[in-house]
Design a protein around this motif. Structure first.
Motif, PDB file in Angstrom:
ATOM      1  N   MET A 290       0.847  -1.191   0.000  1.00  0.00           N
ATOM      2  CA  MET A 290       0.000   0.000   0.000  1.00  0.00           C
ATOM      3  C   MET A 290       0.880   1.237   0.000  1.00  0.00           C
ATOM      4  O   MET A 290       1.799   1.362   0.809  1.00  0.00           O
ATOM      5  CB  MET A 290      -0.856  -0.004   1.261  1.00  0.00           C
ATOM      6  N   PHE A 291       0.589   2.125  -0.935  1.00  0.00           N
ATOM      7  CA  PHE A 291       1.319   3.390  -1.045  1.00  0.00           C
ATOM      8  C   PHE A 291       0.362   4.557  -0.910  1.00  0.00           C
ATOM      9  O   PHE A 291      -0.834   4.428  -1.182  1.00  0.00           O
ATOM     10  CB  PHE A 291       1.976   3.505  -2.427  1.00  0.00           C
ATOM     11  N   GLN A 292       0.924   5.672  -0.600  1.00  0.00           N
ATOM     12  CA  GLN A 292       0.216   6.927  -0.716  1.00  0.00           C
ATOM     13  C   GLN A 292      -0.201   7.047  -2.195  1.00  0.00           C
ATOM     14  O   GLN A 292       0.583   6.711  -3.089  1.00  0.00           O
ATOM     15  CB  GLN A 292       1.257   7.966  -0.335  1.00  0.00           C
ATOM     16  N   LYS A 293      -1.432   7.497  -2.447  1.00  0.00           N
ATOM     17  CA  LYS A 293      -1.972   7.475  -3.809  1.00  0.00           C
ATOM     18  C   LYS A 293      -1.056   8.175  -4.823  1.00  0.00           C
ATOM     19  O   LYS A 293      -0.846   7.687  -5.935  1.00  0.00           O
ATOM     20  CB  LYS A 293      -3.351   8.137  -3.801  1.00  0.00           C
ATOM     21  N   GLU A 294      -0.510   9.301  -4.438  1.00  0.00           N
ATOM     22  CA  GLU A 294       0.349  10.069  -5.356  1.00  0.00           C
ATOM     23  C   GLU A 294       1.592   9.269  -5.748  1.00  0.00           C
ATOM     24  O   GLU A 294       2.071   9.369  -6.872  1.00  0.00           O
ATOM     25  CB  GLU A 294       0.796  11.392  -4.722  1.00  0.00           C
ATOM     26  N   VAL A 295       2.124   8.513  -4.805  1.00  0.00           N
ATOM     27  CA  VAL A 295       3.310   7.700  -5.090  1.00  0.00           C
ATOM     28  C   VAL A 295       2.923   6.557  -6.035  1.00  0.00           C
ATOM     29  O   VAL A 295       3.622   6.273  -7.006  1.00  0.00           O
ATOM     30  CB  VAL A 295       3.941   7.159  -3.787  1.00  0.00           C
ATOM     31  N   ALA A 296       1.777   5.939  -5.787  1.00  0.00           N
ATOM     32  CA  ALA A 296       1.298   4.861  -6.666  1.00  0.00           C
ATOM     33  C   ALA A 296       1.127   5.389  -8.087  1.00  0.00           C
ATOM     34  O   ALA A 296       1.461   4.706  -9.063  1.00  0.00           O
ATOM     35  CB  ALA A 296      -0.015   4.296  -6.136  1.00  0.00           C
ATOM     36  N   GLU A 297       0.636   6.613  -8.203  1.00  0.00           N
ATOM     37  CA  GLU A 297       0.447   7.193  -9.547  1.00  0.00           C
ATOM     38  C   GLU A 297       1.777   7.380 -10.264  1.00  0.00           C
ATOM     39  O   GLU A 297       1.873   7.223 -11.479  1.00  0.00           O
ATOM     40  CB  GLU A 297      -0.319   8.520  -9.455  1.00  0.00           C
ATOM     41  N   ARG A 298       2.804   7.713  -9.499  1.00  0.00           N
ATOM     42  CA  ARG A 298       4.139   7.834 -10.111  1.00  0.00           C
ATOM     43  C   ARG A 298       4.671   6.471 -10.537  1.00  0.00           C
ATOM     44  O   ARG A 298       5.331   6.333 -11.567  1.00  0.00           O
ATOM     45  CB  ARG A 298       5.115   8.491  -9.130  1.00  0.00           C
ATOM     46  N   ILE A 299       4.377   5.452  -9.745  1.00  0.00           N
ATOM     47  CA  ILE A 299       4.877   4.102 -10.061  1.00  0.00           C
ATOM     48  C   ILE A 299       4.269   3.582 -11.363  1.00  0.00           C
ATOM     49  O   ILE A 299       4.956   3.004 -12.194  1.00  0.00           O
ATOM     50  CB  ILE A 299       4.577   3.126  -8.889  1.00  0.00           C
ATOM     51  N   ILE A 300       2.955   3.807 -11.547  1.00  0.00           N
ATOM     52  CA  ILE A 300       2.290   3.217 -12.713  1.00  0.00           C
ATOM     53  C   ILE A 300       2.215   4.178 -13.906  1.00  0.00           C
ATOM     54  O   ILE A 300       1.642   3.847 -14.942  1.00  0.00           O
ATOM     55  CB  ILE A 300       0.862   2.718 -12.372  1.00  0.00           C
ATOM     56  N   ALA A 301       2.846   5.343 -13.791  1.00  0.00           N
ATOM     57  CA  ALA A 301       2.744   6.364 -14.844  1.00  0.00           C
ATOM     58  C   ALA A 301       3.352   5.899 -16.169  1.00  0.00           C
ATOM     59  O   ALA A 301       4.317   5.141 -16.203  1.00  0.00           O
ATOM     60  CB  ALA A 301       3.424   7.646 -14.387  1.00  0.00           C
ATOM     61  N   LYS A 302       2.746   6.358 -17.260  1.00  0.00           N
ATOM     62  CA  LYS A 302       3.263   6.091 -18.602  1.00  0.00           C
ATOM     63  C   LYS A 302       3.952   7.341 -19.130  1.00  0.00           C
ATOM     64  O   LYS A 302       3.712   8.444 -18.644  1.00  0.00           O
ATOM     65  CB  LYS A 302       2.102   5.717 -19.534  1.00  0.00           C
ATOM     66  N   LYS A 303       4.788   7.158 -20.163  1.00  0.00           N
ATOM     67  CA  LYS A 303       5.522   8.318 -20.704  1.00  0.00           C
ATOM     68  C   LYS A 303       4.563   9.410 -21.199  1.00  0.00           C
ATOM     69  O   LYS A 303       3.392   9.151 -21.440  1.00  0.00           O
ATOM     70  CB  LYS A 303       6.455   7.867 -21.817  1.00  0.00           C
ATOM     71  N   ASN A 304       5.096  10.602 -21.306  1.00  0.00           N
ATOM     72  CA  ASN A 304       4.316  11.778 -21.703  1.00  0.00           C
ATOM     73  C   ASN A 304       3.250  12.188 -20.696  1.00  0.00           C
ATOM     74  O   ASN A 304       2.251  12.805 -21.059  1.00  0.00           O
ATOM     75  CB  ASN A 304       3.653  11.577 -23.072  1.00  0.00           C
ATOM     76  N   THR A 305       3.420  11.781 -19.450  1.00  0.00           N
ATOM     77  CA  THR A 305       2.533  12.295 -18.404  1.00  0.00           C
ATOM     78  C   THR A 305       3.422  12.901 -17.330  1.00  0.00           C
ATOM     79  O   THR A 305       4.597  12.550 -17.228  1.00  0.00           O
ATOM     80  CB  THR A 305       1.673  11.180 -17.759  1.00  0.00           C
ATOM     81  N   LYS A 306       2.825  13.783 -16.520  1.00  0.00           N
ATOM     82  CA  LYS A 306       3.678  14.507 -15.575  1.00  0.00           C
ATOM     83  C   LYS A 306       4.202  13.603 -14.455  1.00  0.00           C
ATOM     84  O   LYS A 306       5.211  13.905 -13.830  1.00  0.00           O
ATOM     85  CB  LYS A 306       2.952  15.732 -15.013  1.00  0.00           C
ATOM     86  N   ASN A 307       3.532  12.485 -14.224  1.00  0.00           N
ATOM     87  CA  ASN A 307       3.989  11.581 -13.166  1.00  0.00           C
ATOM     88  C   ASN A 307       5.080  10.616 -13.603  1.00  0.00           C
ATOM     89  O   ASN A 307       5.691   9.942 -12.782  1.00  0.00           O
ATOM     90  CB  ASN A 307       2.808  10.755 -12.640  1.00  0.00           C
TER      91      ASN A 307
END
Ligand code: SAH
Length: 268
Positions: free
Chosen positions: A136-153
Motif C-alpha cells: 500500500m502506497f500513498q496514492k500520489e506515489v502509486a500514480e508515479r509508479i504506474i505512470a506512462k511516458k508523456n505524463t507529468k507523473n
C-alpha cells in the motif's frame, strides 16, 4: 479497537481499521498452506490476523517499533507458524535466507515506501526470494509508479519499477479507513518479478544513476545531460536511435534500459 500506544508519525503509523479493505488486500495473494508470507510493519496485527486465518505455511513478521513488537509478541507468539522479528525491513530485504517464493504484504510507512521498493528491485540475486509484493502506497506515489511516458507523473520511479517488475493496480483506499487518519488517500499495488527481463545489468544501481542524471532537468531537452554520460554522445544517440531534443518524460522505458546497458558496457 483499542490502541494502547501513542501513534508515531516518524514510523508512519497509520493503522488499517476497515475490515472490508483488510480482507480485500489479504485475498490478493491467494494464500494457502504451502505459502510463506512476510509482513512488513505489523502494527497491532490487523493484517496479520487475517493472513493467519488463511493458514499459510509460515508467516514472518517484521516490526521496528519496540512497543508494537511486544504487543504482537504477546498476542501471537503462541502460534507455531509465526516468526517475529523486532527489526528494520530495510536491513532484511537483502537477506537471502528467508526462504523462497515468499508473498510480501505491507501497509508501508509512507516516509520510506519508495526506499523499500527500490531495495526490492535492486537485489543482486534475480529472480529474487519473493514471488509477489502486495503493498500500500500513498496514492500520489502509486500514480508515479504506474505512470506512462508523456505524463507529468512519469519518471525515475516508473522506469525503475517496470524494469524488473510486472505491476498491477488493485484499488484505492480512502484515508477514512485508517487510524489515525492520514492527510492523503492510498492505493494498493502488487508487483511480480519478471523472470526473464530483457535488459540485464551487472550493477542495477547504474539504472538509478543514469535516470538521476537524465531527469535532473525535467523541462529541458536531454542533450546536455546526455553528454555528461557519454563523451561521444552524438554517436551513442545515433546508435540508440535516440532524439536528443526530447525532454526526459517523452522517452519510453526501454530506451532508458538501453542507455543503462550502453553506459555499463562503456565501463567495461
Ligand atoms: N500493518 C499495520 C500497520 C501499518 S503502519 C496495519 O495496517 O494496521 C506501518 C507499520 O510499520 C507500523 O507498525 C510501524 O511501526 C512499522 N514500521 C515503520 N518503519 C518500519 C521499518 N523500517 N521496518 C519495519 N517496520 C516498520
Amino acid at each position: 479497537m483499542i490502541f494502547p500506544y501513542q501513534p508515531k508519525k516518524s514510523l508512519g503509523q497509520n493503522f488499517l481499521v476497515d475490515e472490508n479493505i483488510i480482507n480485500k488486500i489479504v485475498s490478493i495473494g491467494n494464500i494457502n498452506k504451502d505459502k510463506t508470507v512476510l509482513e512488513i510493519g505489523a502494527g497491532y496485527g490487523n493484517l496479520t490476523k487475517k493472513i493467519l486465518a488463511k493458514n499459510p505455511h509460515k508467516i514472518l513478521v517484521i516490526e521496528k517499533d519496540k512497543n508494537l513488537f511486544s504487543f504482537i509478541k504477546e498476542n501471537f507468539s503462541n502460534l507455531k507458524n509465526i516468526k517475529l522479528f523486532n527489526s528494520d525491513i530495510l536491513k532484511i530485504i537483502e537477506n537471502n535466507t528467508l526462504g523462497k517464493k515468499i508473498i510480501v504484504y505491507g501497509n508501508l510507512p509512507y516516509n520510506i515506501s519508495t526506499q523499500i521498493l527500490a531495495k526490492f528491485i535492486l537485489l543482486k540475486k534475480w529472480p529474487p526470494w519473493y514471488d509477489n509484493l502486495i503493498l500500500m502506497f500513498q496514492k500520489e506515489v502509486a500514480e508515479r509508479i504506474i505512470a506512462k511516458k508523456n505524463t507529468k507523473n512519469f519518471g525515475r520511479l516508473s522506469i525503475l519499477c517496470n524494469w524488473r517488475l510486472e505491476i498491477e493496480k488493485h484499488f484505492d483506499v480512502s484515508k477514512n479507513c485508517f487510524y489515525p487518519k492520514p492527510k492523503v488517500n492510498s492505493t494498493v499495488l502488487s508487483f511480480k518479478p519478471k523472470k526473464n527481463y530483457e535488459f540485464y545489468l551487472k550493477d542495477p544501481k547504474i539504472l538509478e544513476f543514469i535516470t538521476r542524471i537524465l531527469f535532473s532537468n525535467r523541462r529541458k531537452m536531454i542533450n546536455k545531460n546526455f553528454s555528461k554520460l557519454f563523451k561521444n554522445s552524438i554517436d551513442v544517440a545515433r546508435e540508440l536511435e535516440l532524439d536528443l531534443n526530447c525532454r526526459p518524460e517523452q522517452l519510453n522505458n526501454e530506451i532508458y534500459y538501453k542507455i543503462a546497458k550502453k553506459y555499463e558496457n562503456l565501463l567495461g
